[in-house]
Each structure stands twice: as structure tokens, then as C-alpha cells.
Design an enzyme around this catalytic site. Structure first.
Site, PDB file in Angstrom:
ATOM      1  N   SER A  42      -3.124   0.670   8.093  1.00 28.40           N
ATOM      2  CA  SER A  42      -3.381   2.071   8.469  1.00 28.40           C
ATOM      3  C   SER A  42      -3.140   2.318   9.947  1.00 28.40           C
ATOM      4  CB  SER A  42      -4.838   2.447   8.177  1.00 28.40           C
ATOM      5  OG  SER A  42      -5.047   2.577   6.814  1.00 28.40           O
ATOM      6  N   HIS A  72       0.390   5.775   6.008  1.00 26.04           N
ATOM      7  CA  HIS A  72       1.173   4.770   5.266  1.00 26.04           C
ATOM      8  C   HIS A  72       2.518   5.391   4.878  1.00 26.04           C
ATOM      9  CE1 HIS A  72      -1.904   1.612   4.618  1.00 26.04           C
ATOM     10  NE2 HIS A  72      -2.719   2.619   4.841  1.00 26.04           N
ATOM     11  N   HIS A 100      -3.295   0.722  -2.247  1.00 21.59           N
ATOM     12  CA  HIS A 100      -4.608   0.104  -2.394  1.00 21.59           C
ATOM     13  C   HIS A 100      -5.079   0.280  -3.828  1.00 21.59           C
ATOM     14  CE1 HIS A 100      -4.053   1.617   1.698  1.00 21.59           C
ATOM     15  NE2 HIS A 100      -4.735   0.554   2.105  1.00 21.59           N
ATOM     16  N   TYR A 102      -7.977   1.207  -4.698  1.00 21.91           N
ATOM     17  CA  TYR A 102      -8.827   2.407  -4.824  1.00 21.91           C
ATOM     18  C   TYR A 102      -8.014   3.666  -5.131  1.00 21.91           C
ATOM     19  CZ  TYR A 102      -7.573   3.430   0.074  1.00 21.91           C
ATOM     20  OH  TYR A 102      -6.890   3.679   1.229  1.00 21.91           O
ATOM     21  N   GLU A 103      -6.709   3.614  -4.909  1.00 20.37           N
ATOM     22  CA  GLU A 103      -5.871   4.762  -5.250  1.00 20.37           C
ATOM     23  C   GLU A 103      -5.641   4.863  -6.761  1.00 20.37           C
ATOM     24  OE1 GLU A 103      -2.508   5.595  -2.381  1.00 20.37           O
ATOM     25  OE2 GLU A 103      -3.061   3.617  -1.668  1.00 20.37           O
ATOM     26  N   ALA A 130      -6.465  -2.194   9.247  1.00 21.82           N
ATOM     27  CA  ALA A 130      -7.554  -1.614  10.030  1.00 21.82           C
ATOM     28  C   ALA A 130      -8.837  -1.975   9.276  1.00 21.82           C
ATOM     29  CB  ALA A 130      -7.393  -0.103  10.107  1.00 21.82           C
ATOM     30  N   MET A 228     -10.359  -2.725   2.784  1.00 23.45           N
ATOM     31  CA  MET A 228     -10.025  -2.431   1.381  1.00 23.45           C
ATOM     32  C   MET A 228      -8.633  -2.934   1.003  1.00 23.45           C
ATOM     33  SD  MET A 228     -11.423   1.482   1.511  1.00 23.45           S
ATOM     34  CE  MET A 228     -12.921   1.884   2.439  1.00 23.45           C
ATOM     35  N   SER A 229      -8.125  -3.906   1.743  1.00 25.60           N
ATOM     36  CA  SER A 229      -6.764  -4.389   1.460  1.00 25.60           C
ATOM     37  C   SER A 229      -6.692  -5.887   1.705  1.00 25.60           C
ATOM     38  CB  SER A 229      -5.763  -3.659   2.373  1.00 25.60           C
ATOM     39  OG  SER A 229      -5.955  -4.031   3.721  1.00 25.60           O
ATOM     40  N   ASN A 252     -13.389   0.663  13.723  1.00 25.17           N
ATOM     41  CA  ASN A 252     -14.737   1.257  13.867  1.00 25.17           C
ATOM     42  C   ASN A 252     -15.749   0.146  13.650  1.00 25.17           C
ATOM     43  OD1 ASN A 252     -13.575   1.715  10.930  1.00 25.17           O
ATOM     44  ND2 ASN A 252     -15.788   1.415  10.737  1.00 25.17           N
ATOM     45  N   HIS A 264     -11.791   8.563   8.162  1.00 22.36           N
ATOM     46  CA  HIS A 264     -10.442   7.980   8.213  1.00 22.36           C
ATOM     47  C   HIS A 264      -9.732   8.376   9.511  1.00 22.36           C
ATOM     48  CE1 HIS A 264      -6.845   6.082   6.715  1.00 22.36           C
ATOM     49  NE2 HIS A 264      -6.155   7.205   6.767  1.00 22.36           N
TER      50      HIS A 264
HETATM   51  N1  HPA Z   1     -15.091  -0.218   5.911  1.00 26.05           N
HETATM   52  C1  HPA Z   1     -14.154  -0.488   4.993  1.00 26.05           C
HETATM   53  N2  HPA Z   1     -12.862  -0.359   5.247  1.00 26.05           N
HETATM   54  C2  HPA Z   1     -12.490   0.047   6.465  1.00 26.05           C
HETATM   55  C3  HPA Z   1     -13.423   0.353   7.457  1.00 26.05           C
HETATM   56  C4  HPA Z   1     -14.806   0.208   7.160  1.00 26.05           C
HETATM   57  O1  HPA Z   1     -15.701   0.459   7.984  1.00 26.05           O
HETATM   58  N3  HPA Z   1     -12.721   0.733   8.565  1.00 26.05           N
HETATM   59  C5  HPA Z   1     -11.406   0.663   8.229  1.00 26.05           C
HETATM   60  N4  HPA Z   1     -11.253   0.242   6.966  1.00 26.05           N
END
Ligand code: HPA
Length: 293
Positions: A42, A72, A100, A102-103, A130, A228-229, A252, A264
Site C-alpha cells: 500500500s 494498488h 488481499h 479480505y477483498e 504497510a 493483511m498481506s 501507524n 487507510h
Molecule cells: N492493522 C492491520 N493492517 C494494517 C495496519 C494495522 O494497524 N496498518 C496497515 N495495515
């Protein structure tokens, strides 16, 4: 469902992987033989602009699934990375964006591109993402070298019948992230004076961010990063015998650590902020890999 039906349905079957790999080879310039696949997470896709002799192809033309997530792009780019005065750089195939689970995609669909890139000749896979920072002392903007992972997605990209042409039924996962590649990355970071701690990446299904309790649980399990990847891709890369290097950009601090809600936008903004450092680090690693031959 019969075994055959499961097999036929696998979007990353040997046949599907071979077909995608053939399309990738057909797109390459004559004589090209890229040995490194780079997956950009990301907001990190702009590394493609750093490549020499770059040209790209849309995912749709090589059978890759396309992500709907902002940040992406959905292009595979061929080019030379890490070019220096004394070296022409190393040939890479770079994925600008990934899908991903989750999509709504199965993990088999998620991993098709990495499988195809390995089948097309990339024996080294560099995975970037990320991630949320879970570990003590991490800050937003840190670049972290992944030293191991926790698969907490509740599924495996290897679920279903195993095709021995791709790999063994029960692949070893005791060193997913190659120790030599990690050492190389650490030398480069030290030389460039870029702070790069190592960490354990927990891969979760998402798409919702974690609760503060989940983040405490993850810390208790030994995670430093959450995202998530990456995990499914790393698993299939090892299944196929490729070497893996993993790099996270801490976009973050994970939920509950700052008192601020997560978004996001924050993820892509932080990625944009560290873009320069990320590019210097990745370019340095690529130059080092190029000189190793
Ligand atoms: N959690 C899960 N996935 C993420 C995060 C997070 O805080 N930041 C970027 N991808």
C-alpha cells in the site's frame, strides 16, 4: 465436491501458474531474465519510477487479479533496479499492488501472481507491505525487516490437493525469511544509516483494523507488526523453494497505542512520507543483490 472439482477450481493450479508465467515471459524483452520479484505494498508502488529501462503490463493481460484498494495500481513492471556507475543493475519484475483475501479472493487467487513470477524465473521474492506497529519502541514511519511471521488468517494458500510440481505437501517453515538476504539487508541499512529493526509480522484476515484487545493478544504472541498481506505469498514462495525477503513500513501504531482511530488514509500518507527512505533502502538492497550476481 469431488477432489477433481477442487483441483480444477484452484486459480493457482500448476496449469494456471504456467499459463500466467508464459504470458509474463512473452511480455519480457528478448534476452531478459529477471531473477527478483518485488511486491510493493500500500502506497509503496512508486518504487517502479526508480527502475531503469522500465516497461509495464496491466495485470488483466497476464491473468493476475486486480485489487480494488486505493494505492494498488495493478501493473507488473519489468526493469533494472539498483543501477550504479559500476553495475547495470539487477533485472526485476515488480508488482505495483496486490490483492488481499479480505477483498473476497481465496488465498489461492491471492498467491497466483507470486507463484507465476517464481515460475517465470524469479527465485528471489521481495515482499513489502504497510503494517501496524505492535512491538515496543516502533514508530510510524519505521522500516522493519521481517524475521518471521504468524499466520493468523485462519486459512492457508496450500489448502486443498497438493500438486508436487509446485512443491511438497508439508513444506518446512523454519526459515521463511532467508537469513542471508536478511543479513544483506541489514548491512545495507547500516551503511545507509537507516534505522531498520527486525520484527515478527502477524498476518490477519482484515479488513477491519484490530481492537486494542487483539493488539495486546498479538503482542503476547510475539508479534511486532500486524497486517493483511505477505504471509500467504511468503508461504507459497517457500513451497516453491524461492528465497524470501520481507520489509514492512510501519504506517501507524496499532489500535489502542495512541488513542487515535486508524484509517487507510493514514496508512498511505505515512507510506508517502517515508517514500524517499524506502526507495534508498530498497535500491541499496537491489544494488547489493546485483553485485552478488
Ligand atoms: N492493522 C492491520 N493492517 C494494517 C495496519 C494495522 O494497524 N496498518 C496497515 N495495515
Amino acid at each position: 465436491m469431488s477432489r477433481a472439482a477442487i483441483h480444477d477450481d484452484n486459480p493457482a493450479s500448476f496449469e494456471a501458474v504456467a499459463q500466467s508465467a508464459a504470458r509474463i515471459r512473452a511480455f519480457l524483452p528478448p534476452g531478459a531474465a529477471p531473477s527478483i520479484a518485488l511486491v510493493l505494498g500500500s502506497g509503496l508502488g512508486s518504487y517502479a519510477d526508480e527502475l531503469a529501462d522500465a516497461h509495464g503490463i496491466d495485470y488483466a493481460e497476464i491473468g493476475f487479479p486486480r485489487s480494488g484498494v486505493i494505492g494498488h495500481a495493478g501493473r507488473l513492471v519489468y526493469g533494472r533496479a539498483g543501477r550504479t556507475a559500476s553495475h547495470p543493475g539487477v533485472e526485476v519484475l515488480l508488482m505495483q499492488g496486490r490483492v488481499h483475501t479480505y477483498e473476497g479472493h481465496s488465498l489461492q487467487t491471492v498467491v497466483l501472481p507470486v507463484r507465476a513470477l517464481i515460475a517465470a524465473g524469479c527465485q528471489t521474492v521481495v515482499l513489502t507491505n504497510a503494517a501496524g506497529g505492535v512491538g515496543e519502541g516502533l514508530q510510524a514511519g519505521d522500516l522493519v525487516l521481517i524475521r518471521d511471521h504468524l499466520n493468523l488468517m485462519g486459512d492457508s494458500p496450500l489448502r486443498g490437493p497438493n500438486d508436487p510440481r509446485l512443491g511438497v505437501r508439508f513444506p518446512d517453515m523454519s526459515e521463511v525469511y532467508d537469513a542471508k538476504l536478511r543479513a544483506t539487508a541489514q548491512q545495507v541499512a547500516a551503511r545507509l544509516q537507516i534505522r531498520m529493526p527486525t520484527g515478527v509480522y502477524a498476518g490477519l484476515l482484515g479488513p477491519q483494523y484490530e481492537t486494542p484487545s487483539e493488539v495486546r493478544m498479538l503482542r503476547g504472541l510475539g508479534a511486532d507488526l500486524v497486517g493483511m498481506s505477505t504471509v500467504p505469498e511468503a508461504i507459497v514462495a517457500r513451497h516453491m523453494g524461492a528465497r524470501v525477503l520481507g520489509l514492512s513500513c510501519v504506517s501507524n501504531l496499532a489500535a489502542g497505542m495512541t488513542g487515535q482511530p486508524l484509517s487507510h488514509e493514514e496508512v498511505t500518507e505515512t507510506a508517502a512520507r517515508v517514500r524517499g527512505t524506502f526507495i534508498r533502502l530498497l535500491d541499496g538492497i537491489m544494488a547489493e543483490l546485483a553485485s552478488l550476481g
